[in-house]
Design a protein around this motif. Sequence first.
Motif, PDB file in Angstrom:
ATOM      1  N   TYR A   1       0.952  -1.075   0.371  1.00  0.00           N
ATOM      2  CA  TYR A   1       0.009   0.045  -0.285  1.00  0.00           C
ATOM      3  C   TYR A   1       1.304   0.972  -0.039  1.00  0.00           C
ATOM      4  CZ  TYR A   1      -3.707   3.606   1.472  1.00  0.00           C
ATOM      5  OH  TYR A   1      -3.777   4.458   1.609  1.00  0.00           O
TER       6      TYR A   1
ATOM      7  N   GLY B   1      -3.939  -0.183  -2.917  1.00  0.00           N
ATOM      8  CA  GLY B   1      -4.780  -0.977  -1.790  1.00  0.00           C
ATOM      9  C   GLY B   1      -5.483   0.789  -1.856  1.00  0.00           C
ATOM     10  N   SER B   2      -6.399   1.556  -2.863  1.00  0.00           N
ATOM     11  CA  SER B   2      -7.112   1.950  -2.675  1.00  0.00           C
ATOM     12  C   SER B   2      -7.483   2.556  -3.478  1.00  0.00           C
ATOM     13  CB  SER B   2      -5.900   3.738  -1.791  1.00  0.00           C
ATOM     14  OG  SER B   2      -7.209   4.795  -2.161  1.00  0.00           O
TER      15      SER B   2
END
Length: 132
Positions: free
Chosen positions: A29, A56-57
């Motif tokens: 991330y 990760g977003s």
Amino acid sequence: QVQLVESGGGSVQAGGSLRLSCATSGLRYGSRYMGWFRQAPGKEREGIACLYTVVGSTVGGSTTYADPVKGRFTLSQDNAKNTVYLQMNSLKPEDTAMYFCAASGIVASPWSSCLGRSYNFWGQGTQVTVSL
């Protein structure tokens, strides 16, 4: 272990389209750049498109294109699939090259330019051949 695996290359006639995929794994991330590069025989590798993203977003980022592909190529990402795509339309014989996907390390702040920068992780490449 970070892995980048390209797919989708092939042979097409001029004016045709291809979509390259870059499946990633192992990227932790954080904010980083994803880029597409190409290298034709006898030529230096050139950056053609890059994207600022947050792994990760669902946050997306701005995309930069090199002049030879502006208006014809589109870089996109599917964060749920950890995959980056390069849609290539109106292909020309001069687009013939080995295409590589790359990922930078974690960046603290956005770069002023992402095409000529150093990337940490690379895929094995996928060949694109465009004929008349």
